[in-house]
Scaffold this motif. Structure first.
Motif, PDB file in Angstrom:
ATOM      1  N   TRP A   1      12.062  20.073   3.397  1.00 18.75           N
ATOM      2  CA  TRP A   1      11.120  19.003   3.087  1.00 18.75           C
ATOM      3  C   TRP A   1      10.933  18.806   1.585  1.00 18.75           C
ATOM      4  O   TRP A   1      10.904  19.773   0.812  1.00 18.75           O
ATOM      5  N   ASP A   2      10.788  17.545   1.188  1.00 20.41           N
ATOM      6  CA  ASP A   2      10.399  17.173  -0.171  1.00 20.41           C
ATOM      7  C   ASP A   2       9.149  16.307  -0.098  1.00 20.41           C
ATOM      8  O   ASP A   2       8.777  15.803   0.967  1.00 20.41           O
ATOM      9  N   ILE A   3       8.500  16.130  -1.244  1.00 17.60           N
ATOM     10  CA  ILE A   3       7.288  15.318  -1.299  1.00 17.60           C
ATOM     11  C   ILE A   3       7.635  13.953  -1.883  1.00 17.60           C
ATOM     12  O   ILE A   3       8.493  13.854  -2.769  1.00 17.60           O
ATOM     13  N   ALA A   4       7.019  12.906  -1.367  1.00 21.91           N
ATOM     14  CA  ALA A   4       7.460  11.554  -1.707  1.00 21.91           C
ATOM     15  C   ALA A   4       6.311  10.564  -1.698  1.00 21.91           C
ATOM     16  O   ALA A   4       5.247  10.810  -1.120  1.00 21.91           O
TER      17      ALA A   4
ATOM     18  N   LEU B   1       8.386   0.050   5.855  1.00 18.51           N
ATOM     19  CA  LEU B   1       8.126   1.209   5.005  1.00 18.51           C
ATOM     20  C   LEU B   1       9.402   1.657   4.301  1.00 18.51           C
ATOM     21  O   LEU B   1      10.489   1.647   4.872  1.00 18.51           O
ATOM     22  N   GLU B   2       9.245   2.071   3.059  1.00 14.30           N
ATOM     23  CA  GLU B   2      10.359   2.629   2.294  1.00 14.30           C
ATOM     24  C   GLU B   2       9.854   3.761   1.406  1.00 14.30           C
ATOM     25  O   GLU B   2       8.688   3.783   1.012  1.00 14.30           O
ATOM     26  N   ILE B   3      10.732   4.707   1.135  1.00 18.41           N
ATOM     27  CA  ILE B   3      10.429   5.795   0.213  1.00 18.41           C
ATOM     28  C   ILE B   3      10.876   5.363  -1.182  1.00 18.41           C
ATOM     29  O   ILE B   3      12.047   5.011  -1.385  1.00 18.41           O
ATOM     30  N   ILE B   4       9.948   5.367  -2.134  1.00 19.09           N
ATOM     31  CA  ILE B   4      10.280   4.830  -3.453  1.00 19.09           C
ATOM     32  C   ILE B   4      10.360   5.898  -4.529  1.00 19.09           C
ATOM     33  O   ILE B   4      10.840   5.622  -5.627  1.00 19.09           O
ATOM     34  N   LYS B   5       9.882   7.112  -4.267  1.00 22.51           N
ATOM     35  CA  LYS B   5      10.012   8.208  -5.230  1.00 22.51           C
ATOM     36  C   LYS B   5       9.956   9.532  -4.487  1.00 22.51           C
ATOM     37  O   LYS B   5       9.155   9.682  -3.566  1.00 22.51           O
ATOM     38  N   ILE B   6      10.806  10.449  -4.876  1.00 22.00           N
ATOM     39  CA  ILE B   6      10.850  11.778  -4.270  1.00 22.00           C
ATOM     40  C   ILE B   6      10.783  12.840  -5.360  1.00 22.00           C
ATOM     41  O   ILE B   6      11.440  12.733  -6.409  1.00 22.00           O
ATOM     42  N   ALA B   7       9.945  13.854  -5.134  1.00 20.82           N
ATOM     43  CA  ALA B   7       9.910  15.048  -5.985  1.00 20.82           C
ATOM     44  C   ALA B   7      10.348  16.224  -5.132  1.00 20.82           C
ATOM     45  O   ALA B   7       9.769  16.474  -4.075  1.00 20.82           O
ATOM     46  N   LYS B   8      11.366  16.926  -5.534  1.00 24.23           N
ATOM     47  CA  LYS B   8      11.929  18.002  -4.725  1.00 24.23           C
ATOM     48  C   LYS B   8      11.008  19.220  -4.692  1.00 24.23           C
ATOM     49  O   LYS B   8      10.374  19.557  -5.691  1.00 24.23           O
ATOM     50  N   LEU B   9      10.961  19.860  -3.531  1.00 28.52           N
ATOM     51  CA  LEU B   9      10.241  21.106  -3.357  1.00 28.52           C
ATOM     52  C   LEU B   9      11.272  22.236  -3.311  1.00 28.52           C
ATOM     53  O   LEU B   9      12.086  22.279  -2.386  1.00 28.52           O
ATOM     54  N   GLY B  10      11.243  23.117  -4.285  1.00 29.19           N
ATOM     55  CA  GLY B  10      12.280  24.127  -4.373  1.00 29.19           C
ATOM     56  C   GLY B  10      13.577  23.521  -4.864  1.00 29.19           C
ATOM     57  O   GLY B  10      13.600  22.441  -5.450  1.00 29.19           O
ATOM     58  N   ILE B  11      14.694  24.186  -4.606  1.00 26.32           N
ATOM     59  CA  ILE B  11      15.987  23.687  -5.084  1.00 26.32           C
ATOM     60  C   ILE B  11      16.522  22.618  -4.152  1.00 26.32           C
ATOM     61  O   ILE B  11      16.145  22.531  -2.998  1.00 26.32           O
TER      62      ILE B  11
ATOM     63  N   ILE C   1       2.568  13.580  -7.072  1.00 23.22           N
ATOM     64  CA  ILE C   1       3.624  14.276  -6.318  1.00 23.22           C
ATOM     65  C   ILE C   1       4.427  15.200  -7.228  1.00 23.22           C
ATOM     66  O   ILE C   1       4.907  16.253  -6.788  1.00 23.22           O
ATOM     67  N   GLU C   2       4.569  14.838  -8.495  1.00 25.30           N
ATOM     68  CA  GLU C   2       5.247  15.727  -9.434  1.00 25.30           C
ATOM     69  C   GLU C   2       4.420  16.990  -9.649  1.00 25.30           C
ATOM     70  O   GLU C   2       4.963  18.106  -9.689  1.00 25.30           O
ATOM     71  N   ARG C   3       3.110  16.835  -9.763  1.00 23.17           N
ATOM     72  CA  ARG C   3       2.232  17.995  -9.955  1.00 23.17           C
ATOM     73  C   ARG C   3       2.245  18.903  -8.730  1.00 23.17           C
ATOM     74  O   ARG C   3       2.292  20.126  -8.841  1.00 23.17           O
ATOM     75  N   LEU C   4       2.213  18.300  -7.558  1.00 27.65           N
ATOM     76  CA  LEU C   4       2.220  19.103  -6.341  1.00 27.65           C
ATOM     77  C   LEU C   4       3.553  19.819  -6.138  1.00 27.65           C
ATOM     78  O   LEU C   4       3.590  20.920  -5.581  1.00 27.65           O
ATOM     79  N   SER C   5       4.644  19.211  -6.588  1.00 26.78           N
ATOM     80  CA  SER C   5       5.953  19.850  -6.418  1.00 26.78           C
ATOM     81  C   SER C   5       6.054  21.138  -7.221  1.00 26.78           C
ATOM     82  O   SER C   5       6.818  22.043  -6.855  1.00 26.78           O
ATOM     83  N   VAL C   6       5.298  21.246  -8.284  1.00 28.51           N
ATOM     84  CA  VAL C   6       5.323  22.456  -9.115  1.00 28.51           C
ATOM     85  C   VAL C   6       4.821  23.667  -8.325  1.00 28.51           C
ATOM     86  O   VAL C   6       5.270  24.785  -8.533  1.00 28.51           O
TER      87      VAL C   6
ATOM     88  N   SER D   1       0.856  -1.172   0.000  1.00 22.17           N
ATOM     89  CA  SER D   1       0.000   0.000   0.000  1.00 22.17           C
ATOM     90  C   SER D   1       0.896   1.227   0.000  1.00 22.17           C
ATOM     91  O   SER D   1       2.059   1.173   0.405  1.00 22.17           O
ATOM     92  N   TYR D   2       0.340   2.356  -0.446  1.00 27.34           N
ATOM     93  CA  TYR D   2       1.139   3.533  -0.747  1.00 27.34           C
ATOM     94  C   TYR D   2       0.492   4.779  -0.148  1.00 27.34           C
ATOM     95  O   TYR D   2      -0.724   4.869  -0.040  1.00 27.34           O
ATOM     96  N   ALA D   3       1.328   5.760   0.193  1.00 27.25           N
ATOM     97  CA  ALA D   3       0.834   7.040   0.701  1.00 27.25           C
ATOM     98  C   ALA D   3       1.742   8.154   0.208  1.00 27.25           C
ATOM     99  O   ALA D   3       2.871   7.908  -0.239  1.00 27.25           O
ATOM    100  N   ILE D   4       1.236   9.392   0.292  1.00 25.88           N
ATOM    101  CA  ILE D   4       2.038  10.558  -0.034  1.00 25.88           C
ATOM    102  C   ILE D   4       2.550  11.154   1.272  1.00 25.88           C
ATOM    103  O   ILE D   4       1.777  11.401   2.200  1.00 25.88           O
ATOM    104  N   TYR D   5       3.838  11.397   1.314  1.00 24.07           N
ATOM    105  CA  TYR D   5       4.522  11.909   2.495  1.00 24.07           C
ATOM    106  C   TYR D   5       5.246  13.216   2.169  1.00 24.07           C
ATOM    107  O   TYR D   5       5.601  13.473   1.010  1.00 24.07           O
ATOM    108  N   LEU D   6       5.518  14.003   3.194  1.00 27.30           N
ATOM    109  CA  LEU D   6       6.596  14.977   3.171  1.00 27.30           C
ATOM    110  C   LEU D   6       7.726  14.391   4.000  1.00 27.30           C
ATOM    111  O   LEU D   6       7.500  13.913   5.119  1.00 27.30           O
ATOM    112  N   VAL D   7       8.941  14.393   3.452  1.00 31.19           N
ATOM    113  CA  VAL D   7      10.101  13.824   4.150  1.00 31.19           C
ATOM    114  C   VAL D   7      11.248  14.830   4.135  1.00 31.19           C
ATOM    115  O   VAL D   7      11.414  15.589   3.180  1.00 31.19           O
ATOM    116  N   PRO D   8      12.054  14.862   5.202  1.00 27.86           N
ATOM    117  CA  PRO D   8      13.201  15.785   5.214  1.00 27.86           C
ATOM    118  C   PRO D   8      14.331  15.272   4.332  1.00 27.86           C
ATOM    119  O   PRO D   8      14.568  14.065   4.243  1.00 27.86           O
ATOM    120  N   ARG D   9      15.008  16.202   3.675  1.00 30.17           N
ATOM    121  CA  ARG D   9      16.192  15.827   2.913  1.00 30.17           C
ATOM    122  C   ARG D   9      17.272  15.347   3.879  1.00 30.17           C
ATOM    123  O   ARG D   9      17.445  15.902   4.960  1.00 30.17           O
TER     124      ARG D   9
END
Length: 206
Positions: free
Chosen positions: A179-182, A196-206, A75-80, A3-11
């Motif tokens: 924070w990034d979105i993942a 639990l594991e993070i399988i994709k990250i979209a960066k927020l800002g630089i 998550i890519e759309r939200l990162s924009v 199962s999958y969820a959308i997270y904010l995770v610290p770099r």
């Protein structure tokens, strides 16, 4: 199955820098990592865990719930929304002083944005962006348990490490995190999500 969820995770680099700046936080981060609570990953949860389309269901959670949309595209759309070349962080004044978790007394949580409800403090640009991200996520109307308000978000630590003894330092520690979105994945139906594991990250800002 998973199962999958959308997270904010610290770099990772910001987490390491924050621990160096506020070493009192290390024992609290270590406790989460050692216990493997939610994979031992500090996070803020934006949606509930559910299965995704195209993956056969197995297990109580994944049989019951389904993300109807493409969680990876989301998550890519939200990162924009936060794509302004600034790292996404949340100042100390927007973290509350922490409390014992209502659902799980073993957790000690820091709610986000609580001060904006009871003071004249102007919401930060990051909180405004986060609100826009939640609005966009709900406009998609495709994701199970999507949070609707910034004040629903929080970071959990374990009560056993007594983070309430370091409230001031912990708020400053949280303020240093970028924070990034993942997308997070749990392969089993474990309540604690040790796998639990993070399988994709979209960066927020630089």
């Amino acid at each position: 199955m998973a199962s999958y969820a959308i997270y904010l995770v610290p770099r990772d680099e910001s987490l390491n820098r924050a621990i160096v700046s506020f070493p009192q936080a290390k024992k609290h981060v270590d406790a989460v990592q050692k216990k493997k609570h939610r994979g031992g990953i500090l996070h803020m949860t934006l949606t509930s865990f559910a299965r995704i389309k195209g993956i056969p269901s197995q297990g109580a959670r994944s049989n019951r719930e389904l993300h109807k949309g493409d969680i990876f595209n989301a998550i890519e759309r939200l990162s924009v929304i936060a794509a302004d070349n600034k790292e996404f962080h949340i100042s100390a004044e927007f973290w509350n002083d922490g409390r014992i978790g209502r659902r799980n007394p073993d957790l000690f949580i820091f709610d986000l944005g609580a001060t904006t409800c009871s003071s004249t403090t102007e919401p930060s640009s990051s909180l405004k962006k986060l609100g826009k991200m939640l609005n966009a996520l709900n406009d998609l109307d495709s994701f199970t348990g999507a949070k609707t308000k910034v004040t629903q978000l929080h970071v959990s630590f374990l009560q056993e490490s007594n983070p309430q003894q370091d409230l001031k330092e912990m708020k400053q520690f949280l303020a240093l995190l970028k924070w990034d979105i993942a997308v997070a994945r749990i392969s089993s139906d474990s309540d604690k999500g040790e796998d639990l594991e993070i399988i994709k990250i979209a960066k927020l800002g630089i």
